[in-house]
Design a protein around this motif. Structure first.
Motif, PDB file in Angstrom:
ATOM      1  N   ARG A  40       0.813  -1.231   0.000  1.00 14.90           N
ATOM      2  CA  ARG A  40       0.000   0.000   0.000  1.00 14.90           C
ATOM      3  C   ARG A  40       0.837   1.267   0.000  1.00 14.90           C
ATOM      4  O   ARG A  40       0.416   2.278  -0.559  1.00 14.90           O
ATOM      5  N   HIS A  41       2.002   1.242   0.626  1.00 13.35           N
ATOM      6  CA  HIS A  41       2.795   2.472   0.675  1.00 13.35           C
ATOM      7  C   HIS A  41       3.679   2.649  -0.555  1.00 13.35           C
ATOM      8  O   HIS A  41       4.132   3.751  -0.834  1.00 13.35           O
ATOM      9  N   ARG A 100      10.873  -2.745  -3.921  1.00 11.47           N
ATOM     10  CA  ARG A 100       9.769  -3.193  -3.076  1.00 11.47           C
ATOM     11  C   ARG A 100      10.349  -3.951  -1.881  1.00 11.47           C
ATOM     12  O   ARG A 100      11.532  -4.278  -1.879  1.00 11.47           O
ATOM     13  N   VAL A 101       9.515  -4.250  -0.920  1.00 19.14           N
ATOM     14  CA  VAL A 101       9.951  -5.062   0.219  1.00 19.14           C
ATOM     15  C   VAL A 101       9.530  -6.492  -0.078  1.00 19.14           C
ATOM     16  O   VAL A 101       8.356  -6.846   0.030  1.00 19.14           O
ATOM     17  N   VAL A 102      10.507  -7.301  -0.507  1.00 23.59           N
ATOM     18  CA  VAL A 102      10.258  -8.697  -0.872  1.00 23.59           C
ATOM     19  C   VAL A 102      11.251  -9.555  -0.109  1.00 23.59           C
ATOM     20  O   VAL A 102      12.455  -9.322  -0.162  1.00 23.59           O
ATOM     21  N   VAL A 103      10.728 -10.539   0.599  1.00 23.29           N
ATOM     22  CA  VAL A 103      11.569 -11.445   1.372  1.00 23.29           C
ATOM     23  C   VAL A 103      11.425 -12.845   0.793  1.00 23.29           C
ATOM     24  O   VAL A 103      10.312 -13.350   0.635  1.00 23.29           O
ATOM     25  N   VAL A 104      12.568 -13.443   0.483  1.00 23.96           N
ATOM     26  CA  VAL A 104      12.596 -14.821   0.007  1.00 23.96           C
ATOM     27  C   VAL A 104      12.846 -15.715   1.225  1.00 23.96           C
ATOM     28  O   VAL A 104      13.882 -15.558   1.900  1.00 23.96           O
ATOM     29  N   ILE A 148      10.502  16.275   3.987  1.00 23.95           N
ATOM     30  CA  ILE A 148       9.393  16.060   4.922  1.00 23.95           C
ATOM     31  C   ILE A 148       8.544  14.865   4.471  1.00 23.95           C
ATOM     32  O   ILE A 148       8.222  13.972   5.271  1.00 23.95           O
ATOM     33  N   THR A 149       8.205  14.835   3.182  1.00 21.65           N
ATOM     34  CA  THR A 149       7.406  13.732   2.641  1.00 21.65           C
ATOM     35  C   THR A 149       8.151  12.413   2.772  1.00 21.65           C
ATOM     36  O   THR A 149       7.586  11.395   3.194  1.00 21.65           O
ATOM     37  N   ASN A 150       9.421  12.426   2.420  1.00 24.15           N
ATOM     38  CA  ASN A 150      10.237  11.220   2.473  1.00 24.15           C
ATOM     39  C   ASN A 150      10.390  10.712   3.907  1.00 24.15           C
ATOM     40  O   ASN A 150      10.368   9.503   4.143  1.00 24.15           O
ATOM     41  N   ALA A 151      10.525  11.617   4.866  1.00 25.82           N
ATOM     42  CA  ALA A 151      10.632  11.195   6.270  1.00 25.82           C
ATOM     43  C   ALA A 151       9.376  10.437   6.692  1.00 25.82           C
ATOM     44  O   ALA A 151       9.466   9.393   7.359  1.00 25.82           O
ATOM     45  N   ALA A 152       8.223  10.943   6.299  1.00 26.88           N
ATOM     46  CA  ALA A 152       6.970  10.262   6.637  1.00 26.88           C
ATOM     47  C   ALA A 152       6.895   8.893   5.955  1.00 26.88           C
ATOM     48  O   ALA A 152       6.531   7.895   6.591  1.00 26.88           O
ATOM     49  N   LEU A 153       7.258   8.843   4.681  1.00 26.54           N
ATOM     50  CA  LEU A 153       7.212   7.574   3.953  1.00 26.54           C
ATOM     51  C   LEU A 153       8.230   6.576   4.493  1.00 26.54           C
ATOM     52  O   LEU A 153       7.926   5.385   4.636  1.00 26.54           O
ATOM     53  N   VAL A 156       7.238   4.686   7.639  1.00 22.29           N
ATOM     54  CA  VAL A 156       6.397   3.528   7.346  1.00 22.29           C
ATOM     55  C   VAL A 156       7.241   2.420   6.723  1.00 22.29           C
ATOM     56  O   VAL A 156       7.189   1.262   7.149  1.00 22.29           O
ATOM     57  N   ARG A 157       8.026   2.775   5.739  1.00 17.89           N
ATOM     58  CA  ARG A 157       8.806   1.793   4.988  1.00 17.89           C
ATOM     59  C   ARG A 157       9.776   1.011   5.882  1.00 17.89           C
ATOM     60  O   ARG A 157       9.874  -0.213   5.784  1.00 17.89           O
ATOM     61  N   VAL A 158      10.478   1.705   6.753  1.00 17.20           N
ATOM     62  CA  VAL A 158      11.452   1.036   7.618  1.00 17.20           C
ATOM     63  C   VAL A 158      10.742   0.094   8.594  1.00 17.20           C
ATOM     64  O   VAL A 158      11.220  -1.015   8.844  1.00 17.20           O
ATOM     65  N   ARG A 159       9.595   0.509   9.126  1.00 16.25           N
ATOM     66  CA  ARG A 159       8.825  -0.386   9.998  1.00 16.25           C
ATOM     67  C   ARG A 159       8.393  -1.642   9.249  1.00 16.25           C
ATOM     68  O   ARG A 159       8.507  -2.756   9.753  1.00 16.25           O
ATOM     69  N   VAL A 160       7.886  -1.451   8.026  1.00 16.85           N
ATOM     70  CA  VAL A 160       7.453  -2.590   7.210  1.00 16.85           C
ATOM     71  C   VAL A 160       8.637  -3.509   6.922  1.00 16.85           C
ATOM     72  O   VAL A 160       8.550  -4.730   7.057  1.00 16.85           O
ATOM     73  N   GLU A 161       9.743  -2.916   6.514  1.00 13.04           N
ATOM     74  CA  GLU A 161      10.915  -3.720   6.168  1.00 13.04           C
ATOM     75  C   GLU A 161      11.467  -4.449   7.375  1.00 13.04           C
ATOM     76  O   GLU A 161      11.804  -5.645   7.289  1.00 13.04           O
TER      77      GLU A 161
END
Length: 167
Positions: A40-41, A100-104, A148-153, A156-161
């Motif tokens: 989603r992000h 993308r965040v893809v884990v094998v 600012i936008t990148n910090a917000a994204l 989320v991204r680092v938490r997901v990863e």
């Protein structure tokens, strides 16, 4: 402005090369049971990066931002170093690198290259480039808005990863 447009064009070409590598690596990962997280992000990240590459030259052109050598040359050096770090990350991760965040399943975490020192070195490159690329030609509004936008994204991204890698 012509040199700056060329720089933006080179960064766009670099990003397109990244997407080619990412698509190849995504196919490789999926063939080995790779699982994608945080879908989603991802479109928002793409939008932010496209906006950066469009807004920086637009700000320079529309607002008449000058090239200030004392700022522009060091920022150009940061952009070049960020590209070097990004491709070091891509080379180090090999087929495991993706936009993308893809884990094998079953593949170990990588702890070599820049990953010896940083958990997310690619994001260091993204942050550095997002600030420096607009500032090469004093497009400070774009640099601030993207940061600012990148910090917000990235929050989320680092938490997901991190969650995906912990599974």
């Amino acid at each position: 402005m012509t040199a700056y447009a060329l720089l933006i064009g080179l960064v766009v070409a670099e990003r397109l090369a990244e997407l080619v590598v990412a698509r190849r690596n995504l196919a490789w990962a999926r063939a080995r049971g790779g699982v994608e997280y945080g879908r989603r992000h991802y479109p928002w990240i793409v939008l932010a990066h496209v906006a950066l590459l469009a807004a920086a030259p637009a700000e320079v052109w529309l607002l008449g931002r000058p090239f200030v050598p004392a700022l522009g040359w060091p920022m150009l050096a940061v952009v070049v170093l960020a590209q070097g770090l990004r491709w070091w990350c891509i080379r180090t991760l090999g087929h495991q690198w993706n936009t993308r965040v893809v884990v094998v399943p079953g593949l170990p975490l990588v702890h070599r290259g820049p990953y010896r020192w940083l958990r997310h070195p690619n994001y260091v490159a993204v942050v550095a480039e997002g600030i420096a690329l607009p500032l090469v030609h004093t497009a400070w509004v774009t640099a601030l808005a993207f940061t600012i936008t990148n910090a917000a994204l990235l929050s989320v991204r680092v938490r997901v990863e991190n969650a995906a890698l912990a599974d």
